[in-house]
Every structure is written in structure tokens, then in C-alpha cells.
Design a protein around this motif. Structure first.
Motif, PDB file in Angstrom:
ATOM      1  N   LEU A  97       0.799  -1.223   0.000  1.00  0.00           N
ATOM      2  CA  LEU A  97       0.000   0.000   0.000  1.00  0.00           C
ATOM      3  C   LEU A  97       0.835   1.279   0.000  1.00  0.00           C
ATOM      4  O   LEU A  97       0.290   2.369  -0.146  1.00  0.00           O
ATOM      5  CB  LEU A  97      -0.942   0.011   1.209  1.00  0.00           C
ATOM      6  N   ASN A  98       2.146   1.179   0.194  1.00  0.00           N
ATOM      7  CA  ASN A  98       3.017   2.343   0.289  1.00  0.00           C
ATOM      8  C   ASN A  98       4.262   2.140  -0.558  1.00  0.00           C
ATOM      9  O   ASN A  98       5.067   1.257  -0.279  1.00  0.00           O
ATOM     10  CB  ASN A  98       3.435   2.578   1.746  1.00  0.00           C
ATOM     11  N   LYS A  99       4.403   2.969  -1.586  1.00  0.00           N
ATOM     12  CA  LYS A  99       5.571   2.900  -2.472  1.00  0.00           C
ATOM     13  C   LYS A  99       6.190   4.278  -2.548  1.00  0.00           C
ATOM     14  O   LYS A  99       5.514   5.290  -2.336  1.00  0.00           O
ATOM     15  CB  LYS A  99       5.173   2.459  -3.888  1.00  0.00           C
ATOM     16  N   GLN A 100       7.472   4.325  -2.877  1.00  0.00           N
ATOM     17  CA  GLN A 100       8.096   5.615  -3.096  1.00  0.00           C
ATOM     18  C   GLN A 100       9.303   5.468  -4.002  1.00  0.00           C
ATOM     19  O   GLN A 100       9.882   4.390  -4.122  1.00  0.00           O
ATOM     20  CB  GLN A 100       8.472   6.308  -1.795  1.00  0.00           C
ATOM     21  N   CYS A 101       9.651   6.567  -4.652  1.00  0.00           N
ATOM     22  CA  CYS A 101      10.859   6.607  -5.474  1.00  0.00           C
ATOM     23  C   CYS A 101      11.413   8.022  -5.444  1.00  0.00           C
ATOM     24  O   CYS A 101      10.702   8.974  -5.119  1.00  0.00           O
ATOM     25  CB  CYS A 101      10.584   6.138  -6.895  1.00  0.00           C
ATOM     26  N   ARG A 113       5.777   9.717  -3.348  1.00  0.00           N
ATOM     27  CA  ARG A 113       5.180   8.637  -2.556  1.00  0.00           C
ATOM     28  C   ARG A 113       3.782   8.318  -3.061  1.00  0.00           C
ATOM     29  O   ARG A 113       3.003   9.215  -3.376  1.00  0.00           O
ATOM     30  CB  ARG A 113       5.084   9.040  -1.088  1.00  0.00           C
ATOM     31  N   LEU A 114       3.484   7.029  -3.086  1.00  0.00           N
ATOM     32  CA  LEU A 114       2.142   6.552  -3.394  1.00  0.00           C
ATOM     33  C   LEU A 114       1.616   5.838  -2.158  1.00  0.00           C
ATOM     34  O   LEU A 114       2.255   4.912  -1.652  1.00  0.00           O
ATOM     35  CB  LEU A 114       2.159   5.575  -4.574  1.00  0.00           C
ATOM     36  N   VAL A 115       0.471   6.294  -1.663  1.00  0.00           N
ATOM     37  CA  VAL A 115      -0.185   5.645  -0.536  1.00  0.00           C
ATOM     38  C   VAL A 115      -1.572   5.228  -0.998  1.00  0.00           C
ATOM     39  O   VAL A 115      -2.364   6.070  -1.435  1.00  0.00           O
ATOM     40  CB  VAL A 115      -0.288   6.584   0.689  1.00  0.00           C
ATOM     41  N   VAL A 116      -1.863   3.924  -0.917  1.00  0.00           N
ATOM     42  CA  VAL A 116      -3.168   3.415  -1.318  1.00  0.00           C
ATOM     43  C   VAL A 116      -4.032   3.265  -0.069  1.00  0.00           C
ATOM     44  O   VAL A 116      -3.605   2.684   0.925  1.00  0.00           O
ATOM     45  CB  VAL A 116      -3.038   2.061  -2.051  1.00  0.00           C
ATOM     46  N   THR A 117      -5.235   3.814  -0.140  1.00  0.00           N
ATOM     47  CA  THR A 117      -6.206   3.688   0.944  1.00  0.00           C
ATOM     48  C   THR A 117      -7.198   2.608   0.526  1.00  0.00           C
ATOM     49  O   THR A 117      -7.988   2.806  -0.389  1.00  0.00           O
ATOM     50  CB  THR A 117      -6.920   5.035   1.189  1.00  0.00           C
ATOM     51  N   PRO A 118      -7.143   1.443   1.199  1.00  0.00           N
ATOM     52  CA  PRO A 118      -7.956   0.293   0.774  1.00  0.00           C
ATOM     53  C   PRO A 118      -9.379   0.335   1.313  1.00  0.00           C
ATOM     54  O   PRO A 118      -9.800  -0.542   2.052  1.00  0.00           O
ATOM     55  CB  PRO A 118      -7.184  -0.897   1.342  1.00  0.00           C
ATOM     56  N   THR A 128       2.101  11.864  -3.832  1.00  0.00           N
ATOM     57  CA  THR A 128       2.612  13.081  -3.213  1.00  0.00           C
ATOM     58  C   THR A 128       4.081  13.266  -3.565  1.00  0.00           C
ATOM     59  O   THR A 128       4.857  12.312  -3.480  1.00  0.00           O
ATOM     60  CB  THR A 128       2.468  13.011  -1.672  1.00  0.00           C
ATOM     61  N   ALA A 129       4.433  14.476  -3.948  1.00  0.00           N
ATOM     62  CA  ALA A 129       5.831  14.829  -4.198  1.00  0.00           C
ATOM     63  C   ALA A 129       6.324  15.673  -3.028  1.00  0.00           C
ATOM     64  O   ALA A 129       5.658  16.633  -2.619  1.00  0.00           O
ATOM     65  CB  ALA A 129       5.962  15.605  -5.497  1.00  0.00           C
ATOM     66  N   VAL A 130       7.484  15.293  -2.478  1.00  0.00           N
ATOM     67  CA  VAL A 130       8.048  15.977  -1.322  1.00  0.00           C
ATOM     68  C   VAL A 130       9.476  16.390  -1.663  1.00  0.00           C
ATOM     69  O   VAL A 130      10.248  15.580  -2.197  1.00  0.00           O
ATOM     70  CB  VAL A 130       8.042  15.041  -0.081  1.00  0.00           C
TER      71      VAL A 130
END
Length: 165
Positions: A97-101, A113-118, A128-130
Motif C-alpha cells: 500500500l506504500n511505495k516511493q521513489c 510517494r504513493l499511498v493506497v487507501t484500501p 505526493t511529491a516531497v
């Protein structure tokens, strides 16, 4: 002075220590007949859970017919094993559910970051870009099956952080 169950923590007041059922410290171990009819199994259920966290083979007793009785040592080992199974499952779910690059953009280095809300009815993802100071540069809602890659993140940044297709 005499102790009553009222003075014990809840999990200790409901403790059960039987040869095939051992409930203690928030966990229940239950020795059950194997579904295929051959031998015995043990299931570990955490208090409040409907499903076992762990089901595994259980040792036969000396007569080679009945199961070996549960005891405090076996219960403690089973608790550690079941807790580890739950921990690994939670880590795997978190990773799904949580990926980032990390990417380099015109504005500098970014972590995307990618956060999936199931959600049961309407799952979704948030991209989200940080920046390197931890400041959020952009956020956008994406489909729950969105695949985050470095290339897609770089394209999103190059396109000005608009809607992702």
C-alpha cells in the motif's frame, strides 16, 4: 487478605490452562484434529480476532494417538511465532500500500510517494511529491491500482504535477 479475580488484569482472570486449550496473555492456543483426519494441529488466535493468526502441525503424544498436551513453554513459543506471522503480514500489506521513489526534477531532488487507501467501497491512491526539506510540493488522487515508477513520477513532475492519467 485474599485475592479475587477483580484484582487481576483482564487477560489473566480469563486464563485457561488445559491440555488442548491454553488461553493466556492475549492469545488462545487450541489443539484440533487435522482436517484431513491425520494427526493434530494447533491454532493460535489473538484475543479479539475471529480468525487464527497461525495454524500448524502439532506433536503426537507418547501413545501416538492423542496430541501432546499444551504447556506454558509451548504456549509462549506459539505466541512468538504467531506474533511474527502477524508482523510479517502487516509489513507485506504496508509495502503493498506504500511505495516511493526518488527523482530529479527542475526544482531539485524529490521523493514521490504513493499511498493506497484500501476502502471497501471506494479505494484510492494518493500521489505526493516531497522536496528534500520535507515540504509537500504536490498531491494528487490516483486510482488504487496506479503503478508508481520512476518514469511516471518524472513525467508527473515534468508536466507540472497535474492530474495523472
Amino acid at each position: 487478605m485474599h485475592d479475587t479475580d477483580d484484582t487481576l488484569p483482564e487477560h489473566e482472570s480469563s486464563a485457561i490452562h488445559e491440555p488442548r486449550l491454553w488461553r493466556d496473555k492475549g492469545w488462545t492456543a487450541r489443539v484440533i484434529k487435522n482436517e484431513d483426519g491425520d494427526g493434530w494441529a494447533v491454532e493460535m488466535i489473538r484475543d479479539g480476532s475471529a480468525e487464527p493468526a497461525l495454524v500448524g502441525p502439532w506433536t503426537m503424544g507418547r501413545n501416538k494417538v492423542d496430541p501432546k498436551p499444551l504447556d506454558a513453554s509451548a504456549h509462549q513459543t506459539l505466541v512468538k511465532t504467531a506474533a511474527e506471522v502477524i508482523r510479517r503480514h502487516e509489513q507485506q500489506l504496508h509495502a503493498q500500500l506504500n511505495k516511493q521513489c526518488n527523482i530529479d526534477s527542475e526544482s531539485g531532488a524529490l521523493t514521490v510517494r504513493l499511498v493506497v487507501t484500501p476502502d471497501e467501497f471506494e479505494p484510492y491512491g494518493t500521489l505526493t511529491a516531497v522536496d528534500s526539506f520535507g515540504e509537500v510540493v504536490a498531491t494528487v488522487k490516483v486510482p488504487p491500482d496506479f503503478r508508481l515508477t520512476r518514469e511516471r513520477a518524472a513525467r508527473w513532475a515534468a508536466d507540472g504535477f497535474g492530474r495523472v492519467v
